[in-house]
Write an enzyme that holds these catalytic residues in place. Sequence first.
Site, PDB file in Angstrom:
ATOM      1  N   SER A 184       0.829  -1.209   0.000  1.00 46.35           N
ATOM      2  CA  SER A 184       0.000   0.000   0.000  1.00 46.35           C
ATOM      3  C   SER A 184       0.867   1.264   0.000  1.00 46.35           C
ATOM      4  O   SER A 184       1.698   1.422  -0.889  1.00 46.35           O
ATOM      5  CB  SER A 184      -0.954  -0.070   1.195  1.00 46.35           C
ATOM      6  OG  SER A 184      -1.940   0.898   1.104  1.00 46.35           O
ATOM      7  N   ASP A 338     -10.015  -3.445  -5.227  1.00 44.04           N
ATOM      8  CA  ASP A 338      -9.111  -2.493  -4.584  1.00 44.04           C
ATOM      9  C   ASP A 338      -9.049  -1.235  -5.452  1.00 44.04           C
ATOM     10  O   ASP A 338      -8.810  -1.328  -6.660  1.00 44.04           O
ATOM     11  CB  ASP A 338      -7.716  -3.153  -4.494  1.00 44.04           C
ATOM     12  CG  ASP A 338      -6.677  -2.260  -3.826  1.00 44.04           C
ATOM     13  OD1 ASP A 338      -7.009  -1.122  -3.443  1.00 44.04           O
ATOM     14  OD2 ASP A 338      -5.527  -2.710  -3.694  1.00 44.04           O
ATOM     15  N   HIS A 368      -8.167  -4.664  -0.685  1.00 47.84           N
ATOM     16  CA  HIS A 368      -7.033  -3.901  -0.162  1.00 47.84           C
ATOM     17  C   HIS A 368      -6.739  -4.259   1.297  1.00 47.84           C
ATOM     18  O   HIS A 368      -7.651  -4.373   2.105  1.00 47.84           O
ATOM     19  CB  HIS A 368      -7.287  -2.401  -0.280  1.00 47.84           C
ATOM     20  CG  HIS A 368      -6.040  -1.613  -0.082  1.00 47.84           C
ATOM     21  ND1 HIS A 368      -5.103  -1.473  -1.076  1.00 47.84           N
ATOM     22  CD2 HIS A 368      -5.528  -1.000   1.002  1.00 47.84           C
ATOM     23  CE1 HIS A 368      -4.085  -0.785  -0.616  1.00 47.84           C
ATOM     24  NE2 HIS A 368      -4.308  -0.485   0.657  1.00 47.84           N
TER      25      HIS A 368
END
Length: 398
Positions: A184, A338, A368
Amino acid sequence: MGRKSLGLLIACALLAHSLYTPLPENIEQSWRLMLTCAFLRIQTHLAPLLEMLGFRPLLLLEVLAVPPTSDENVTVAENLFNNVPVRVFVPKQKSSTLRRAVFYIHGGGWATGSAAWAPYDDLGRQMVENLDAVVISTNYRLSPQYHFPTQFEDVYDALRWFLRKKVLAEYGVDPSRICIAGDSAGGNLAAAVNQKLLDDPEVKIKVKIQSLIYPALQGLDMDLPSYRENGHLPFLTKHQMVVFWSRYFTSDEALEEAMAANKHTPVDSSHLFKFVNWSTLLPERFKKGHVYTSPIHGPSDLAKKYPGFLDVRASPLLADDSTLRRLPLTHILTCQYDVLRDDGLMYLSRLRAAGVQVVHEHVEDGFHGILSFGSPVINLKAGLRVVNKYLKWLKENL
Ligand SMILES: *[C@@H]1O[C@H](CO)[C@@H](O)[C@H](O)[C@H]1NC(C)=O
Ligand SMILES: *[C@@H]1O[C@H](CO)[C@@H](O)[C@H](O)[C@H]1NC(C)=O
């Protein structure tokens, strides 16, 4: 109906509403995910209330932090690399040969997260156990107290400290077997520092591979198909991502508003749109049903005040091919559900076009943050699968 039962009915409806999160059908163990979402949501709503009443709410984030505890196989310690706090995992068993190393960067939207969080602490141990590697899990200062480029610079400072012959020798690390990885916002920082290393005359050691797990790679276009399709899904909504992106650069809500409307890039930067043009960079199957519209030009004062989002250190997709082509073997993991999916897919296309070897894994039922759900703390099957994919790739390629 009495007033009491009406009250009860309303309370039940509210509870059900706060527990329910619509999820795609093919997501496994969705009830467990929903409970986690509900827990996070209740906590988000409750925290300000408790604070108002004078209680200091115990945040989930604090519960998640674990001390650095060594066990029979791993020595875990905290250290400072160039004044940046890092958590270091070293295998206990003596080795006659030098070891591989992973420099790991945690996620959390540049605003939360820590190497001390249980899922990251656990991932560090798993990397040691599966790869017999030395693992450096770095921290960095967070927004909104600190804005770009502090996060980038902290990570880069820690990395530069580590990538020196003397330090590597101290940890028994083989300089030719080093990986930089992150998820991320950590994937964003991993991609950015890898690019930066290419042109740093002071760093002689070459990184062998990089692994980018659902990375954020551009802050220019917030209307990619993945944002359109997954904007309301856990654990990262479009709104949250827009807040994360804008807070990375400033606490001025004008940028957040402009980003939410996708009109924050000034006209004199429109040549950059080609680097984030999903209409040319996404594989056909991900474009399906979507019509490309380029971002609307925003006022020039925003970009003048907060130029960070146009900076390649924040948006690694803006690097030109002459930089990209020198990057090491790359692993990119994307998840179908995501908002950041298309950032990863576009980087994949650009790296491949530049001639970089890239291994891509797409998790069809993934969402995610899934990597952090593979640790014993939450323990979702799909999360374990993703952790194992990541470890397997490292084992074979590092
Ligand atoms: C240490 O390693 C051994 C052998 O791999 C394993 O069986 C044991 O569970 C490990 N201990 C911990 C605390 O992880
Ligand atoms: C994006 O790509 C399409 C072709 O696929 C092109 O028509 C369009 O002009 C491009 N837009 C920008 C802003 O680069």
